[in-house]
Write an enzyme that holds these catalytic residues in place. Structure first.
Site, PDB file in Angstrom:
ATOM      1  N   GLY A   7       0.841  -1.267  -0.015  1.00 16.32           N
ATOM      2  CA  GLY A   7      -0.057   0.090  -0.166  1.00 16.32           C
ATOM      3  C   GLY A   7       0.790   1.109   0.003  1.00 16.32           C
ATOM      4  O   GLY A   7       1.278   1.754   1.082  1.00 16.32           O
ATOM      5  N   ALA A  10       0.480   7.703   0.205  1.00 11.82           N
ATOM      6  CA  ALA A  10       1.229   8.942   0.791  1.00 11.82           C
ATOM      7  C   ALA A  10       2.292   8.595   2.204  1.00 11.82           C
ATOM      8  O   ALA A  10       3.663   8.806   1.694  1.00 11.82           O
ATOM      9  CB  ALA A  10       0.177   9.926   1.513  1.00 11.82           C
ATOM     10  N   GLY A  12       3.166   5.286   2.881  1.00 10.40           N
ATOM     11  CA  GLY A  12       3.688   4.291   2.229  1.00 10.40           C
ATOM     12  C   GLY A  12       5.183   4.619   1.440  1.00 10.40           C
ATOM     13  O   GLY A  12       6.241   4.178   1.561  1.00 10.40           O
ATOM     14  N   ASN A 103      -4.089   3.844  10.819  1.00 12.76           N
ATOM     15  CA  ASN A 103      -4.951   4.386  11.970  1.00 12.76           C
ATOM     16  C   ASN A 103      -6.162   3.647  11.872  1.00 12.76           C
ATOM     17  O   ASN A 103      -6.539   2.754  10.848  1.00 12.76           O
ATOM     18  CB  ASN A 103      -5.481   5.796  11.385  1.00 12.76           C
ATOM     19  N   ALA A 129       1.624  12.840   5.831  1.00  9.88           N
ATOM     20  CA  ALA A 129       1.961  12.744   4.276  1.00  9.88           C
ATOM     21  C   ALA A 129       0.700  13.023   3.597  1.00  9.88           C
ATOM     22  O   ALA A 129      -0.413  13.048   4.052  1.00  9.88           O
ATOM     23  CB  ALA A 129       2.242  11.221   4.325  1.00  9.88           C
ATOM     24  N   LYS A 185      -3.934   7.227  19.766  1.00  8.75           N
ATOM     25  CA  LYS A 185      -3.880   7.570  18.464  1.00  8.75           C
ATOM     26  C   LYS A 185      -5.211   7.462  17.768  1.00  8.75           C
ATOM     27  O   LYS A 185      -5.613   8.490  17.126  1.00  8.75           O
ATOM     28  CB  LYS A 185      -2.834   6.778  17.716  1.00  8.75           C
ATOM     29  N   ASN A 189      -7.088  10.769  15.616  1.00  5.77           N
ATOM     30  CA  ASN A 189      -7.805  10.583  14.689  1.00  5.77           C
ATOM     31  C   ASN A 189      -9.550  10.802  14.583  1.00  5.77           C
ATOM     32  O   ASN A 189     -10.120  11.425  13.828  1.00  5.77           O
ATOM     33  CB  ASN A 189      -7.554   9.338  13.625  1.00  5.77           C
ATOM     34  N   SER A 257      -5.293  12.940   6.844  1.00  2.88           N
ATOM     35  CA  SER A 257      -5.736  11.654   6.000  1.00  2.88           C
ATOM     36  C   SER A 257      -7.373  11.745   5.490  1.00  2.88           C
ATOM     37  O   SER A 257      -7.484  11.367   4.376  1.00  2.88           O
ATOM     38  CB  SER A 257      -5.031  10.346   6.131  1.00  2.88           C
TER      39      SER A 257
HETATM   40  N1  LIG Z   1      -1.385  10.476   5.360  1.00  2.05           N
HETATM   41  C1  LIG Z   1      -1.146  10.691   6.642  1.00  2.05           C
HETATM   42  O1  LIG Z   1      -0.702  11.800   7.042  1.00  2.05           O
HETATM   43  C2  LIG Z   1      -1.090   9.635   7.767  1.00  2.05           C
HETATM   44  C3  LIG Z   1      -1.820   8.618   7.385  1.00  2.05           C
HETATM   45  N2  LIG Z   1      -1.795   7.471   8.185  1.00  2.05           N
HETATM   46  C4  LIG Z   1      -2.908   6.057   7.973  1.00  2.05           C
HETATM   47  O2  LIG Z   1      -1.841   5.401   7.282  1.00  2.05           O
HETATM   48  C5  LIG Z   1      -2.778   4.595   6.293  1.00  2.05           C
HETATM   49  C6  LIG Z   1      -2.358   4.838   4.998  1.00  2.05           C
HETATM   50  O3  LIG Z   1      -2.772   6.140   4.725  1.00  2.05           O
HETATM   51  P1  LIG Z   1      -2.441   7.107   3.564  1.00  2.05           P
HETATM   52  O4  LIG Z   1      -0.841   6.777   3.124  1.00  2.05           O
HETATM   53  O5  LIG Z   1      -2.594   8.611   3.820  1.00  2.05           O
HETATM   54  O6  LIG Z   1      -3.401   6.451   2.421  1.00  2.05           O
HETATM   55  P2  LIG Z   1      -3.048   7.016   0.748  1.00  2.05           P
HETATM   56  O7  LIG Z   1      -4.750   7.324   0.598  1.00  2.05           O
HETATM   57  O8  LIG Z   1      -2.294   8.265   0.402  1.00  2.05           O
HETATM   58  O9  LIG Z   1      -3.008   5.782   0.173  1.00  2.05           O
HETATM   59  C7  LIG Z   1      -3.678   4.524   0.480  1.00  2.05           C
HETATM   60  C8  LIG Z   1      -3.949   3.567  -0.905  1.00  2.05           C
HETATM   61  O10 LIG Z   1      -5.013   4.363  -1.349  1.00  2.05           O
HETATM   62  C9  LIG Z   1      -5.017   4.154  -2.874  1.00  2.05           C
HETATM   63  N3  LIG Z   1      -5.106   5.557  -3.382  1.00  2.05           N
HETATM   64  C10 LIG Z   1      -4.774   6.701  -2.871  1.00  2.05           C
HETATM   65  N4  LIG Z   1      -4.998   7.976  -3.541  1.00  2.05           N
HETATM   66  C11 LIG Z   1      -5.651   7.183  -4.886  1.00  2.05           C
HETATM   67  C12 LIG Z   1      -5.968   8.079  -6.066  1.00  2.05           C
HETATM   68  N5  LIG Z   1      -6.088   9.325  -6.192  1.00  2.05           N
HETATM   69  N6  LIG Z   1      -6.465   7.102  -6.934  1.00  2.05           N
HETATM   70  C13 LIG Z   1      -6.341   5.949  -7.014  1.00  2.05           C
HETATM   71  N7  LIG Z   1      -5.928   5.126  -5.772  1.00  2.05           N
HETATM   72  C14 LIG Z   1      -5.499   5.829  -4.702  1.00  2.05           C
HETATM   73  C15 LIG Z   1      -3.566   3.233  -3.461  1.00  2.05           C
HETATM   74  O11 LIG Z   1      -4.122   2.100  -3.312  1.00  2.05           O
HETATM   75  P3  LIG Z   1      -4.632   1.017  -4.101  1.00  2.05           P
HETATM   76  O12 LIG Z   1      -5.060   1.918  -5.520  1.00  2.05           O
HETATM   77  O13 LIG Z   1      -3.888   0.088  -4.405  1.00  2.05           O
HETATM   78  O14 LIG Z   1      -6.269   0.998  -3.550  1.00  2.05           O
HETATM   79  C16 LIG Z   1      -2.955   3.614  -1.982  1.00  2.05           C
HETATM   80  O15 LIG Z   1      -2.193   2.733  -1.723  1.00  2.05           O
HETATM   81  C17 LIG Z   1      -3.977   4.997   6.840  1.00  2.05           C
HETATM   82  O16 LIG Z   1      -4.540   4.120   7.639  1.00  2.05           O
HETATM   83  C18 LIG Z   1      -4.067   6.463   7.383  1.00  2.05           C
HETATM   84  O17 LIG Z   1      -5.114   6.619   8.164  1.00  2.05           O
HETATM   85  C19 LIG Z   1      -1.392   7.587   9.504  1.00  2.05           C
HETATM   86  C20 LIG Z   1      -0.793   8.700   9.846  1.00  2.05           C
HETATM   87  C21 LIG Z   1      -0.548   9.985   9.045  1.00  2.05           C
HETATM   88  C1  LIG Z   2      -2.102  12.650  13.294  1.00  2.00           C
HETATM   89  C2  LIG Z   2      -2.325  12.775  11.727  1.00  2.00           C
HETATM   90  C3  LIG Z   2      -3.424  13.750  11.752  1.00  2.00           C
HETATM   91  C4  LIG Z   2      -0.857  12.953  10.945  1.00  2.00           C
HETATM   92  O1  LIG Z   2      -0.096  12.096  11.579  1.00  2.00           O
HETATM   93  C5  LIG Z   2      -2.989  11.430  11.135  1.00  2.00           C
HETATM   94  O2  LIG Z   2      -2.906  10.288  11.520  1.00  2.00           O
HETATM   95  C6  LIG Z   2      -3.789  11.503   9.730  1.00  2.00           C
HETATM   96  O3  LIG Z   2      -3.597  12.460   8.894  1.00  2.00           O
HETATM   97  O4  LIG Z   2      -4.283  10.743   9.468  1.00  2.00           O
END
Ligand SMILES: NC(=O)C1=CN([C@@H]2O[C@H](COP(=O)(O)OP(=O)(O)OC[C@H]3O[C@@H](n4cnc5c(N)ncnc54)[C@H](OP(=O)(O)O)[C@@H]3O)[C@@H](O)[C@H]2O)C=CC1
Ligand SMILES: CC(C)(CO)C(=O)C(=O)O
Length: 313
Positions: A7, A10, A12, A103, A129, A185, A189, A257
């Site tokens: 995954g 952002a 990852g 999360n 991210a 955490k 969220n 997110s």
């Molecule tokens: N972003 C942050 O600041 C933080 C996030 N988290 C947690 O981490 C985990 C991952 O979050 P995060 O990295 O933000 O997730 P993203 O939404 O950035 O990515 C997750 C997946 O969603 C799909 N995806 C995302 N955007 C698109 C798009 N525009 N079009 C098509 N597919 C898309 C992709 O998977 P696929 O296409 O394979 O389905 C991707 O691997 C979650 O549980 C989140 O709550 C925790 C702390 C901070």
């Molecule tokens: C704490 C925060 C707000 C950033 O780490 C988060 O977990 C998110 O954006 O999903």
């Protein structure tokens, strides 16, 4: 170490980037065609705390990677965890560590269906991210990443991962009570993500409203009640609110997110946060009006936007 990021959105991409820069052998896995194509052809464009970089990285779909990994970081959205675990079954060997920093609540139960408990490492992170376009991401903050082995006999394995995260600049920290860390955490969220998504605001904007104190107190009290009844975790409500306010000062400019999900027309993780607390409260015969209303409002917003929620199980 041979590492897969299962995954690569952002967070990852940010983790994969740091781990590869510090010498680990990283493969990004995802199903988003344009994102895979862009990163495979042009490398990952990433801005870390304002500094732009480009890094050539290996990226493919989960079924295209055909070797067992030493460690896998899962970074799907909560509702995508089950299907990701099904599609990476072939790269999980008898000693592959699976690290989950998603999360939301309830992920250990899901992971136990696919991975031997001795190899599961649970944790949380407050790195922030976002994805700006396919192949272009940003990653901000200082962390930390707090984690712990699920099997009490496997501390050594978790410490190896903490050390690797530390060396790569991701600020890994060993947690003596990851269940507590996870509930705290979830409060982050359940307040920041849900309120910023509903109010279309940054964390800083929401935390400077005149009603923030009553919203924090209402939501955190409901999370704390379920944490105690369901998992025997004692969250000190005042201390948790102070933690939230301190964190809000550090990550104030961030759109959480869940806000990003709505902005990208994608389903939110609300059912794994406020929704999970509202459902558990019903099972315990108590009311959770804040969490229920927040969940209803987020789902109403998804409906208005024509976003179809993925099944939660
Ligand atoms: N972003 C942050 O600041 C933080 C996030 N988290 C947690 O981490 C985990 C991952 O979050 P995060 O990295 O933000 O997730 P993203 O939404 O950035 O990515 C997750 C997946 O969603 C799909 N995806 C995302 N955007 C698109 C798009 N525009 N079009 C098509 N597919 C898309 C992709 O998977 P696929 O296409 O394979 O389905 C991707 O691997 C979650 O549980 C989140 O709550 C925790 C702390 C901070
Ligand atoms: C704490 C925060 C707000 C950033 O780490 C988060 O977990 C998110 O954006 O999903």
């Amino acid at each position: 170490m041979k590492i897969a990021i299962a995954g690569s959105g952002a967070l990852g991409c940010g983790f994969g980037y740091h781990l590869q820069k510090s010498g680990e052998d990283v493969t990004l896995l995802d199903n988003w065609e344009q994102h895979i194509e862009k990163i495979s052809n042009d490398g990952l464009n990433i801005t870390v705390n304002g500094v732009e970089d480009n890094l050539k990285m290996k990226m493919c779909r989960p079924n295209e990677l055909n070797e067992e990994m030493d460690a896998i970081f899962v970074f799907t959205k909560s509702m995508g965890l089950k299907s990701m675990m099904e599609s990476i079954d072939h790269i999980i060997g008898p000693d592959t560590k699976v690290i989950c920093l998603l999360n939301g609540l309830g992920h250990l139960k899901t992971l136990e269906n696919y991975v031997d408990k001795k190899n599961i490492i649970m944790g949380t992170t407050v790195w922030t991210a976002g994805i700006d376009a396919p192949g272009i991401t940003h990653f901000n903050g200082q962390g930390p990443v707090e984690l712990q082995n699920s099997d009490p006999n496997e501390k050594e394995g978790a410490l190896l991962i903490v050390d690797m995260l530390h060396k790569s600049g991701l600020n890994g920290v060993y947690s003596d009570n990851v269940n507590y860390t996870t509930w705290r955490k979830a409060c982050v969220n359940g307040t920041m993500n849900a309120l910023c998504a509903l109010l279309d605001s940054t964390i800083e904007e929401v935390f400077s409203t005149s009603t923030i104190d009553s919203m924090l107190s209402g939501i955190v009290t409901e999370f704390a009640t379920v944490a105690r009844l369901q998992d025997d975790i004692e969250l000190d409500i005042e201390e948790t609110i102070t933690y939230l306010k301190n964190l809000a000062e550090k990550v104030g400019a961030h759109y959480p997110s869940m806000h990003q999900d709505l902005a990208n027309n994608r389903p939110t993780e609300i059912d794994f946060l406020n929704g999970a607390v509202a459902e558990a409260s019903k099972r315990f015969g108590i009311e959770a009006p804040y969490c229920q209303s927040v969940t209803d409002l987020i789902h109403a917003k998804e409906d208005i936007m024509g976003i179809h929620s993925a099944p939660t199980k």
